[in-house]
Scaffold this motif. Sequence first.
Motif, mmCIF file in Angstrom:
data_model
loop_
_atom_site.group_PDB
_atom_site.id
_atom_site.type_symbol
_atom_site.label_atom_id
_atom_site.label_comp_id
_atom_site.label_asym_id
_atom_site.label_seq_id
_atom_site.Cartn_x
_atom_site.Cartn_y
_atom_site.Cartn_z
ATOM 1 N N ARG B 275 0.846 -1.200 0.000
ATOM 2 C CA ARG B 275 0.000 0.000 0.000
ATOM 3 C C ARG B 275 0.881 1.250 0.000
ATOM 4 O O ARG B 275 0.648 2.181 -0.767
ATOM 5 C CB ARG B 275 -0.906 0.017 1.229
ATOM 6 C CG ARG B 275 -2.142 -0.840 1.086
ATOM 7 C CD ARG B 275 -3.039 -0.614 2.311
ATOM 8 N NE ARG B 275 -4.316 -1.291 2.175
ATOM 9 C CZ ARG B 275 -4.527 -2.539 2.584
ATOM 10 N NH1 ARG B 275 -3.563 -3.243 3.122
ATOM 11 N NH2 ARG B 275 -5.718 -3.089 2.425
ATOM 12 N N THR B 277 3.918 1.439 -1.016
ATOM 13 C CA THR B 277 4.573 1.478 -2.323
ATOM 14 C C THR B 277 3.656 2.097 -3.377
ATOM 15 O O THR B 277 4.060 2.988 -4.116
ATOM 16 C CB THR B 277 4.938 0.053 -2.771
ATOM 17 O OG1 THR B 277 5.776 -0.532 -1.791
ATOM 18 C CG2 THR B 277 5.627 0.061 -4.119
ATOM 19 N N ALA B 278 2.416 1.603 -3.425
ATOM 20 C CA ALA B 278 1.483 2.072 -4.452
ATOM 21 C C ALA B 278 1.266 3.576 -4.318
ATOM 22 O O ALA B 278 1.267 4.306 -5.309
ATOM 23 C CB ALA B 278 0.153 1.330 -4.331
ATOM 24 N N MET B 279 1.125 4.028 -3.068
ATOM 25 C CA MET B 279 0.881 5.446 -2.855
ATOM 26 C C MET B 279 2.039 6.281 -3.408
ATOM 27 O O MET B 279 1.834 7.265 -4.108
ATOM 28 C CB MET B 279 0.709 5.696 -1.365
ATOM 29 C CG MET B 279 0.458 7.124 -1.014
ATOM 30 S SD MET B 279 0.949 7.424 0.666
ATOM 31 C CE MET B 279 2.698 7.577 0.512
#
Lengths: 189, 426
Positions: B275, B277-279
């Motif tokens: 999460r 990372t994705a952000m």
Amino acid sequence: MSSVVSRRFAALSRFLELISSLLAKATLAVSLLFSVGFILCLLLQIFFRYVVNAPLTWTGELAVFLFLWVVLLLASVGVRENFHVRLTVLTSYLGVRLREAVERCVVAAIAAFGVFMVFAGLRFVDLTWGNTSAAISYPLQALYMAAPFCGAAIAIHGLARLVSAQPLSRRDEGLPNVDSASDAGGNKA
Amino acid sequence: MSGFDLMLTLGLVVLLLLGMPFAFSIGIAVVLALVIAEIDTVVLVQHMMAGISIYTLLAVPCFILAGDLMHTGGLSRRLVVLAMVLARHFRGGLAMVAVLSATFFGAISGSAPATTAAIGKIMIPEMERHGYKRGFAAALAAADGPIGIMIPPSIPMVIWAVIANVSVTDLFLAGIFPGLLCCVALCAVSSIYARVAQVPVDSRPASWGEVATAMKEGIWALLAPVIVLGGIYGGVFTPTEAGAIGVLYGLVVGLFLHRELKLGDLPVIVMRAMRTTAMVIFIVGMSAAFGWLVALEQLPERLSGLILAFSDHPILILLVVNVLLLLVGAVMDTIAAMIILAGLLIQIGVQLGLDPIHFGAIVVVNLAIGMSTPPFGYTLFTAAGISDVSVERIVRYLWPMLIAQIAVLLLVTYVPAVTLTLPSLF
């Protein structure tokens, strides 16, 4: 009459929430699988280079493919879980009702951006149709489809929040990542 | 300025101020600017995809996950025990233990808030028990965090290396001395504080037996950076692969050697790392389109021209850059700030004729310190969260630490040898 409208609206709100929650669950499951996948790719790459002494050519490319999907899938989940980082310096000074109104507008704009990503993404897939990757030569639209797919997911999660009966704005919003490691079990000592 | 320029500057700022998440603010500003400039909006998707599918960026989730696994697997606690036997008997010793632990942990973790949380959770109650003010302990935890991203591995350094097209390996090396200097500076602050606040010294020096036990217990934690970073600098693997090795190492140590990691916890830990990372990477992707567009209009050149017109003296310009970055880092997310400003910053670095590794280190150290500067600092919020001390109260104790860190920043900025010596050796 108005009660009929509000009942229908409530039903729509519940329906969208259901779709959004199911979609998020599926997305999270796939992301977990893909995450484990790209880490395994990297480990296999090292293992084959040093231990088997036969470097693999496809691992890097597959890892990047899985990584891109994980990033975009979870970016869409971030709209539902509201974990995307943002500034709250100004909005935290607004009154409760104004802040709620601004928040609904922000969510509406995010949903609209999701819709944009669907159309622009599909056009991109269309423009690059037939291209294949360098190492594995898989069709690149499998990679590029991530854009319209995640655009759709962003739009759905955004819409579900937009019509949600729950208030959207909280004071501590936008900071969940701050605590990313603090609940990781370090309190054993 | 044209409508196009206004959209990419003022439009973006307005969206950010309205509380629109960074990634979407950038994306929407880019789409609107493309529409104004009558450029096909499909380029946003094209650049976003290209900006995310970069092999080096895979180091980001790997290092986040590795740090989290090692922390959960009990490595950070053992590092604290080790620091304890080394420094507890000095005046201000326990505060030095916190700083030293954060420095050790920095070699495992690439994230500032994670460092603050991991060390702060253990050290804040411990320090309070031994006569330190809770506010001071929390402030120290906040100030320790930035060391975590100066000492390699470092998430912001991976991202800067990708954007500025410099070597991750060299940038990692450039961060080691600044991190150690921060460690020394904060130890000095601790010692002075302990004298002024008359914190009692209540431990005798550790016996050799205790040191040996702590070393034996902490051996797996100490070996982690040797394997991960040693692997990179020995040319055994790339930084990205090193991250994956870190994940594997964290799993093996946590599951089989320390046995503090439970198999059932893994999905939650993996998804938490992903999460985050994705952000971050979603912002990187959107900024790829943004960066392309501003470069097309030569916006960075024009803006850097404005700054350089004010003065062309490198010392003065670098000071302006320092102040700008500290201010920006104080009010917004530092990684996002770094990504958005990258085009402008790189242009300034080029025009001043600075070594790109030196300049990259300046940017990262600057933004690292920005993470603990009020009002908006991630490590500050983390420290407040884990200590239950208000941000305002923490800030009262934080000032001397910030001043010490800014002194280190000035050294990094004006003495290139601080950052460039290590990269030149490898």
